[in-house]
Scaffold this active site. Structure first.
Site, PDB file in Angstrom:
ATOM      1  NE  ARG A 101     -10.445   5.073  10.268  1.00  0.00           N
ATOM      2  CZ  ARG A 101     -11.260   4.904   9.228  1.00  0.00           C
ATOM      3  NH1 ARG A 101     -11.014   3.956   8.347  1.00  0.00           N
ATOM      4  NH2 ARG A 101     -12.313   5.681   9.068  1.00  0.00           N
ATOM      5  CD  GLU A 111     -13.108   3.311   0.805  1.00  0.00           C
ATOM      6  OE1 GLU A 111     -12.049   2.651   0.895  1.00  0.00           O
ATOM      7  OE2 GLU A 111     -13.487   4.105   1.686  1.00  0.00           O
ATOM      8  NE  ARG A 115      -7.080   0.915   8.315  1.00  0.00           N
ATOM      9  CZ  ARG A 115      -7.830   0.462   9.322  1.00  0.00           C
ATOM     10  NH1 ARG A 115      -7.257  -0.144  10.346  1.00  0.00           N
ATOM     11  NH2 ARG A 115      -9.142   0.609   9.296  1.00  0.00           N
ATOM     12  CD  GLU A 116      -7.802   4.179   3.652  1.00  0.00           C
ATOM     13  OE1 GLU A 116      -7.872   5.169   2.895  1.00  0.00           O
ATOM     14  OE2 GLU A 116      -8.689   3.898   4.483  1.00  0.00           O
ATOM     15  CE1 TYR A 151     -11.434  -4.667   2.221  1.00  0.00           C
ATOM     16  CE2 TYR A 151      -9.926  -3.442   3.619  1.00  0.00           C
ATOM     17  CZ  TYR A 151     -10.876  -4.444   3.473  1.00  0.00           C
ATOM     18  OH  TYR A 151     -11.271  -5.195   4.560  1.00  0.00           O
ATOM     19  CG  HIS A 209     -10.660   7.031   1.549  1.00  0.00           C
ATOM     20  ND1 HIS A 209     -10.303   7.176   2.876  1.00  0.00           N
ATOM     21  CD2 HIS A 209     -11.174   8.235   1.177  1.00  0.00           C
ATOM     22  CE1 HIS A 209     -10.588   8.409   3.278  1.00  0.00           C
ATOM     23  NE2 HIS A 209     -11.112   9.076   2.257  1.00  0.00           N
TER      24      HIS A 209
END
Length: 422
Positions: A237, A385, A181-182, A311, A309
């Site tokens: 994920r 992140e 989902r990133e 967030y 990655h």
């Protein structure tokens, strides 16, 4: 706590390449609840009692709880947290996702430029883009089919080199989208690939970096999960590998590396977002990536590994598995992390925190950074992140792709310059 992954079971319960109706998040809200000593236990109870999904779970006081609340539970949730401070991240998550997934069409054979980074794109278009990008710089790069995912998708890579020729320098390896989902990580790693290729012999710092390192960029480490987020469940994920005797498919690939595999920083529950797998390194994609990293290391070694990655706006060093252990290279890791964060902030004012993974975000077992450092003996192993800190979270608007790429490139260039200088 119900995993975000379990939502996808409403849409699909088998691992196939078939198209499945997307899970509809219309009316869902994503709400941040900052925790402190007097409310963290109650926030944890609310999440458990209402069986809510989280983007960020508050394991201790001072951590934010980023909570996904379905329409049917909004009243109950708001009643339970009455009197607490909250921040609305997504008033209507479904609307945010629809806005984000308005992909711009890409025509194969197009000469890649900055316009690619004005939108998110389908998995298949990413493959076309990477091949087209490499095709513009054939003498200094190669497009590599690094291996196949569990469902048979290509794991793409770009290999970039400079004046010394292919495989003549220590390697830099960048991983993106290990967590499906990133999406911003896919775009940012591609932005760096585009910059390293297009700015060579134009920008002195980039030219020096490309001449001093063999650069390997893997923008989509988890292609099955990534494709699934585009067809079925935006918040998926894990990968899509089935789990025997379990209704929940998928492993968290960043809990599956065969180093410090078992611990509180991963889960033995196949329905958990952080499920470590049945055995260390049993993820199909992890086997591919370990084989590739070993092959790369056998040439001139690996100078640096970075796993990108989102967030949180963090740039972190080992270890993930322990909050007290430190590698002998800790001081150097911390120095380079600060250099990265300072240079990144200078572009758009975006603040990043730095520090060891376990102390900065949370404990992680079986992660790529610890494995690369301790098993592959990579000299410098780091993770980031990217944007943001939670205003939009995983569903980051497309208008943030270019500024994210610009600032991340600046931080990366400054950090690699420092590595070259010694």
């Amino acid at each position: 706590m119900r995993s975000v992954l379990s939502l996808a079971l409403l849409a699909a319960n088998v691992v196939t390449a078939a198209v499945v109706s997307p899970f509809d998040y219309s009316g869902y809200k994503v709400i941040r609840v900052p925790t402190q000593k007097d409310n963290v236990k109650e926030v944890q109870r609310v999440i458990t009692d209402l069986n809510l999904d989280t983007w960020k779970y508050p394991k201790s006081e001072g951590q934010n709880a980023d909570i996904v609340v379905p329409p049917s539970q909004i009243s109950s949730f708001m009643e339970r947290i009455s009197g607490m401070n909250i921040e609305m991240m997504h008033e209507d998550l479904g609307l945010s996702i629809r806005n984000e997934t308005s992909f711009e069409a890409y025509s194969a054979g197009y000469a890649p430029d900055i316009n690619w980074f004005k939108s998110y794109h389908s998995y298949q278009d990413h493959l076309s883009y990477l091949q087209d990008l490499q095709g513009l710089f054939r003498t200094r790069s190669e497009y590599v089919d690094a291996g196949k995912s569990h469902e048979g998708r290509t794991i793409p890579a770009l290999h970039i080199w400079g004046s010394g020729g292919k495989n003549s320098k220590p390697a830099i390896i960048f991983h993106g989208t290990i967590h499906a989902r990133e999406w911003i990580t896919t775009m940012v790693t591609e932005y760096m690939a585009w910059s390293f290729l297009s700015q060579y012999n134009k920008n002195a710092d980039i030219t020096s970096i490309v001449d001093n390192f063999d650069i390997w960029i893997f923008p989509i480490v988890n292609p099955d999960g990534f494709a699934f987020t585009q067809t079925s469940n935006r918040l998926w994920r894990k990968n899509r590998q089935p789990n025997p005797n379990a209704r929940c498919p998928g492993r968290d690939l960043n809990r599956n590396y065969p180093y410090q595999w078992v611990g509180p920083g991963s889960s033995s529950n196949p329905c958990s977002d952080t499920y470590r797998g049945a055995q260390p390194g049993d993820g199909t994609e992890i086997k591919v990536h370990i084989a590739n990293m070993k092959k790369i290391a056998a040439n001139k070694g690996i100078a640096m590994f970075v796993d990108w990655h989102s967030y949180g706006q963090l740039f972190m060093s080992p270890y993930g598995y322990s909050c007290t252990a430190r590698p002998p290279t800790d001081a150097r890791h911390q120095e380079l992390s600060r250099i990265f964060a300072q240079a990144l902030k200078a572009v758009h004012g975006t603040p990043y925190k730095t520090g060891p993974i376990c102390n900065t975000i949370y404990q992680v077992n079986g992660d790529s950074v610890d494995y690369a450092l301790e098993v592959l003996k990579v000299k410098l192993s780091l993770t980031a992140e990217l944007r943001d800190t939670g205003a939009r979270g995983f569903v980051l608007p497309a208008d943030q792709i270019i500024p994210s790429g610009e600032e991340t490139l600046a931080g990366t260039v400054a950090m690699l310059k420092a590595v070259i200088q010694g």
